[in-house]
Design a protein around this motif. Structure first.
Motif, PDB file in Angstrom:
ATOM      1  N   ASN A 134      -6.887  12.958  -0.590  1.00 58.75           N
ATOM      2  CA  ASN A 134      -6.449  13.203  -1.961  1.00 58.75           C
ATOM      3  C   ASN A 134      -7.660  13.475  -2.859  1.00 58.75           C
ATOM      4  O   ASN A 134      -7.639  14.383  -3.686  1.00 58.75           O
ATOM      5  CB  ASN A 134      -5.678  11.995  -2.512  1.00 58.75           C
ATOM      6  CG  ASN A 134      -4.456  11.660  -1.711  1.00 58.75           C
ATOM      7  OD1 ASN A 134      -4.545  11.432  -0.518  1.00 58.75           O
ATOM      8  ND2 ASN A 134      -3.312  11.612  -2.358  1.00 58.75           N
ATOM      9  N   ILE A 135      -8.693  12.666  -2.691  1.00 59.57           N
ATOM     10  CA  ILE A 135      -9.891  12.817  -3.514  1.00 59.57           C
ATOM     11  C   ILE A 135     -10.598  14.134  -3.200  1.00 59.57           C
ATOM     12  O   ILE A 135     -11.053  14.836  -4.111  1.00 59.57           O
ATOM     13  CB  ILE A 135     -10.820  11.592  -3.343  1.00 59.57           C
ATOM     14  CG1 ILE A 135     -10.147  10.353  -3.958  1.00 59.57           C
ATOM     15  CG2 ILE A 135     -12.195  11.847  -3.946  1.00 59.57           C
ATOM     16  CD1 ILE A 135     -10.829   9.041  -3.653  1.00 59.57           C
ATOM     17  N   GLU A 136     -10.660  14.494  -1.931  1.00 53.08           N
ATOM     18  CA  GLU A 136     -11.281  15.770  -1.556  1.00 53.08           C
ATOM     19  C   GLU A 136     -10.497  16.949  -2.131  1.00 53.08           C
ATOM     20  O   GLU A 136     -11.080  17.914  -2.630  1.00 53.08           O
ATOM     21  CB  GLU A 136     -11.389  15.893  -0.036  1.00 53.08           C
ATOM     22  CG  GLU A 136     -12.468  15.023   0.553  1.00 53.08           C
ATOM     23  CD  GLU A 136     -12.550  15.116   2.071  1.00 53.08           C
ATOM     24  OE1 GLU A 136     -11.867  15.981   2.677  1.00 53.08           O
ATOM     25  OE2 GLU A 136     -13.301  14.315   2.652  1.00 53.08           O
ATOM     26  N   PHE A 137      -9.164  16.873  -2.083  1.00 50.89           N
ATOM     27  CA  PHE A 137      -8.327  17.940  -2.633  1.00 50.89           C
ATOM     28  C   PHE A 137      -8.531  18.037  -4.144  1.00 50.89           C
ATOM     29  O   PHE A 137      -8.656  19.125  -4.706  1.00 50.89           O
ATOM     30  CB  PHE A 137      -6.850  17.699  -2.305  1.00 50.89           C
ATOM     31  CG  PHE A 137      -5.954  18.783  -2.810  1.00 50.89           C
ATOM     32  CD1 PHE A 137      -5.916  20.010  -2.172  1.00 50.89           C
ATOM     33  CD2 PHE A 137      -5.145  18.579  -3.918  1.00 50.89           C
ATOM     34  CE1 PHE A 137      -5.087  21.028  -2.642  1.00 50.89           C
ATOM     35  CE2 PHE A 137      -4.322  19.575  -4.393  1.00 50.89           C
ATOM     36  CZ  PHE A 137      -4.290  20.812  -3.752  1.00 50.89           C
ATOM     37  N   ILE A 196       0.833  -1.203   0.000  1.00 46.74           N
ATOM     38  CA  ILE A 196       0.000   0.000   0.000  1.00 46.74           C
ATOM     39  C   ILE A 196       0.867   1.252   0.000  1.00 46.74           C
ATOM     40  O   ILE A 196       0.597   2.201  -0.727  1.00 46.74           O
ATOM     41  CB  ILE A 196      -0.956   0.001   1.226  1.00 46.74           C
ATOM     42  CG1 ILE A 196      -1.974  -1.123   1.118  1.00 46.74           C
ATOM     43  CG2 ILE A 196      -1.629   1.348   1.402  1.00 46.74           C
ATOM     44  CD1 ILE A 196      -3.066  -0.920   0.108  1.00 46.74           C
ATOM     45  N   GLU A 197       1.921   1.278   0.818  1.00 49.69           N
ATOM     46  CA  GLU A 197       2.778   2.463   0.912  1.00 49.69           C
ATOM     47  C   GLU A 197       3.425   2.785  -0.437  1.00 49.69           C
ATOM     48  O   GLU A 197       3.518   3.950  -0.817  1.00 49.69           O
ATOM     49  CB  GLU A 197       3.841   2.300   1.995  1.00 49.69           C
ATOM     50  CG  GLU A 197       3.288   2.276   3.406  1.00 49.69           C
ATOM     51  CD  GLU A 197       2.440   3.495   3.758  1.00 49.69           C
ATOM     52  OE1 GLU A 197       2.829   4.631   3.415  1.00 49.69           O
ATOM     53  OE2 GLU A 197       1.371   3.315   4.376  1.00 49.69           O
ATOM     54  N   THR A 198       3.872   1.772  -1.152  1.00 49.19           N
ATOM     55  CA  THR A 198       4.463   1.994  -2.476  1.00 49.19           C
ATOM     56  C   THR A 198       3.426   2.579  -3.411  1.00 49.19           C
ATOM     57  O   THR A 198       3.695   3.533  -4.148  1.00 49.19           O
ATOM     58  CB  THR A 198       5.007   0.661  -3.054  1.00 49.19           C
ATOM     59  OG1 THR A 198       5.985   0.149  -2.158  1.00 49.19           O
ATOM     60  CG2 THR A 198       5.601   0.859  -4.424  1.00 49.19           C
ATOM     61  N   LEU A 247      -7.961   8.815  -9.254  1.00 49.33           N
ATOM     62  CA  LEU A 247      -7.957   8.660  -7.793  1.00 49.33           C
ATOM     63  C   LEU A 247      -9.165   7.852  -7.328  1.00 49.33           C
ATOM     64  O   LEU A 247      -9.032   6.979  -6.463  1.00 49.33           O
ATOM     65  CB  LEU A 247      -7.943  10.025  -7.107  1.00 49.33           C
ATOM     66  CG  LEU A 247      -6.660  10.826  -7.232  1.00 49.33           C
ATOM     67  CD1 LEU A 247      -6.855  12.238  -6.680  1.00 49.33           C
ATOM     68  CD2 LEU A 247      -5.515  10.121  -6.529  1.00 49.33           C
ATOM     69  N   GLU A 248     -10.317   8.151  -7.884  1.00 47.77           N
ATOM     70  CA  GLU A 248     -11.510   7.390  -7.509  1.00 47.77           C
ATOM     71  C   GLU A 248     -11.359   5.921  -7.898  1.00 47.77           C
ATOM     72  O   GLU A 248     -11.758   5.035  -7.152  1.00 47.77           O
ATOM     73  CB  GLU A 248     -12.756   7.997  -8.145  1.00 47.77           C
ATOM     74  CG  GLU A 248     -13.154   9.308  -7.498  1.00 47.77           C
ATOM     75  CD  GLU A 248     -14.431   9.890  -8.068  1.00 47.77           C
ATOM     76  OE1 GLU A 248     -14.750   9.618  -9.243  1.00 47.77           O
ATOM     77  OE2 GLU A 248     -15.104  10.612  -7.327  1.00 47.77           O
ATOM     78  N   ARG A 286      -8.706   3.001  -0.027  1.00 47.04           N
ATOM     79  CA  ARG A 286      -9.818   3.952  -0.062  1.00 47.04           C
ATOM     80  C   ARG A 286      -9.738   4.912   1.123  1.00 47.04           C
ATOM     81  O   ARG A 286      -9.873   6.116   0.965  1.00 47.04           O
ATOM     82  CB  ARG A 286     -11.147   3.202  -0.076  1.00 47.04           C
ATOM     83  CG  ARG A 286     -12.365   4.087  -0.185  1.00 47.04           C
ATOM     84  CD  ARG A 286     -13.692   3.342  -0.317  1.00 47.04           C
ATOM     85  NE  ARG A 286     -13.735   1.977   0.170  1.00 47.04           N
ATOM     86  CZ  ARG A 286     -13.672   0.882  -0.605  1.00 47.04           C
ATOM     87  NH1 ARG A 286     -13.561   0.974  -1.899  1.00 47.04           N
ATOM     88  NH2 ARG A 286     -13.733  -0.330  -0.080  1.00 47.04           N
ATOM     89  N   LYS A 287      -9.497   4.371   2.321  1.00 42.18           N
ATOM     90  CA  LYS A 287      -9.414   5.219   3.517  1.00 42.18           C
ATOM     91  C   LYS A 287      -8.244   6.190   3.430  1.00 42.18           C
ATOM     92  O   LYS A 287      -8.337   7.329   3.870  1.00 42.18           O
ATOM     93  CB  LYS A 287      -9.266   4.349   4.767  1.00 42.18           C
ATOM     94  CG  LYS A 287     -10.511   3.582   5.119  1.00 42.18           C
ATOM     95  CD  LYS A 287     -10.257   2.650   6.292  1.00 42.18           C
ATOM     96  CE  LYS A 287     -11.424   1.714   6.483  1.00 42.18           C
ATOM     97  NZ  LYS A 287     -11.145   0.651   7.440  1.00 42.18           N
ATOM     98  N   ARG A 288      -7.141   5.748   2.857  1.00 42.90           N
ATOM     99  CA  ARG A 288      -5.938   6.578   2.771  1.00 42.90           C
ATOM    100  C   ARG A 288      -6.040   7.647   1.685  1.00 42.90           C
ATOM    101  O   ARG A 288      -5.296   8.619   1.708  1.00 42.90           O
ATOM    102  CB  ARG A 288      -4.717   5.699   2.503  1.00 42.90           C
ATOM    103  CG  ARG A 288      -4.443   4.642   3.566  1.00 42.90           C
ATOM    104  CD  ARG A 288      -3.794   5.169   4.831  1.00 42.90           C
ATOM    105  NE  ARG A 288      -2.501   5.740   4.655  1.00 42.90           N
ATOM    106  CZ  ARG A 288      -1.341   5.088   4.690  1.00 42.90           C
ATOM    107  NH1 ARG A 288      -1.339   3.788   4.904  1.00 42.90           N
ATOM    108  NH2 ARG A 288      -0.222   5.720   4.527  1.00 42.90           N
TER     109      ARG A 288
END
Length: 159
Positions: free
Chosen positions: A122-125, A64-66, A105-106, A116-118
Motif C-alpha cells: 500500500n505504501i509503495e503504491f 488486524i484484518e478489520t 499509511l506510514e 507494517r508488513k501488511r
C-alpha cells in the motif's frame, strides 16, 4: 476537506454498520457519475466516502484484518477523490490529498510490526501515485512555460 455535515458525521460515527453501507453506496454512486462524466457529482460522493473512511479508521479495532479493510477503504476513496481533483484541474488539492494518504499509511504502519508488513505494498503504491503526480506537475509547468515563452523551447527538454 469537509464533505459531510456535522449531523451526518455524528450519526455515522455512532453507527458503523450504516457507515459501511453508506461508504459502499457512495463509492458505487461516485463511480456511476464518473462513468457518465458528471465529475462534480462524483466528487461529492467520493469526498463523502473518503471522509467517512477516515471516521471509520478512528474507531478502535483489535483485529488486524478489520483495520486493513478500513485502510483499503481509505485508500480506494482517497485515490478516486485525488483522480477527480486531477480531472477537475485542482492540482493543489490532488497533491495535498496524495500526501495526506501516504502520511496516514506510514503512520498506521508504525502501530505494529504485523500491520507494517501488511502495508508495504500500500505504501509503495501510494509513493508511486505521488511520484506520478509530481512528474505530471513538472511536465505541466514546463509545457505552460513553453506556451507563454516560446523562445525557451530549445532550452527545455520535454518528454
Amino acid at each position: 476537506m469537509t464533505f459531510l455535515c456535522t449531523h451526518h458525521r455524528n450519526e455515522l460515527s455512532k453507527n458503523p454498520i450504516k457507515a459501511l453501507h453508506d461508504w459502499q453506496d457512495w463509492i458505487h454512486k461516485g463511480s456511476e457519475h464518473l462513468r457518465c462524466n458528471e465529475l462534480s457529482r462524483a466528487l461529492s460522493y467520493f469526498g463523502c466516502a473518503f471522509e467517512l473512511s477516515e471516521l471509520l479508521l478512528e474507531q478502535p479495532s483489535h483485529f488486524i484484518e478489520t483495520q486493513l479493510k478500513r485502510i483499503d477503504r481509505f485508500m480506494v476513496s482517497g485515490f478516486y477523490l485525488a483522480e477527480l481533483y486531477r480531472q477537475e484541474h485542482q492540482h493543489d488539492l490532488e497533491g495535498q490529498l496524495l500526501v495526506h494518504i501516504h502520511s496516514a499509511l506510514e503512520q498506521f504502519s508504525r502501530h505494529s510490526s504485523t500491520l507494517r508488513k501488511r502495508l508495504v505494498d500500500n505504501i509503495e503504491f501510494s509513493a508511486l501515485m505521488i511520484e506520478q503526480y509530481y512528474t505530471r506537475s513538472e511536465e505541466s509547468a514546463a509545457n505552460q512555460l513553453v506556451r507563454t515563452h516560446p523562445h525557451l523551447t530549445h532550452s527545455i527538454q520535454l518528454n
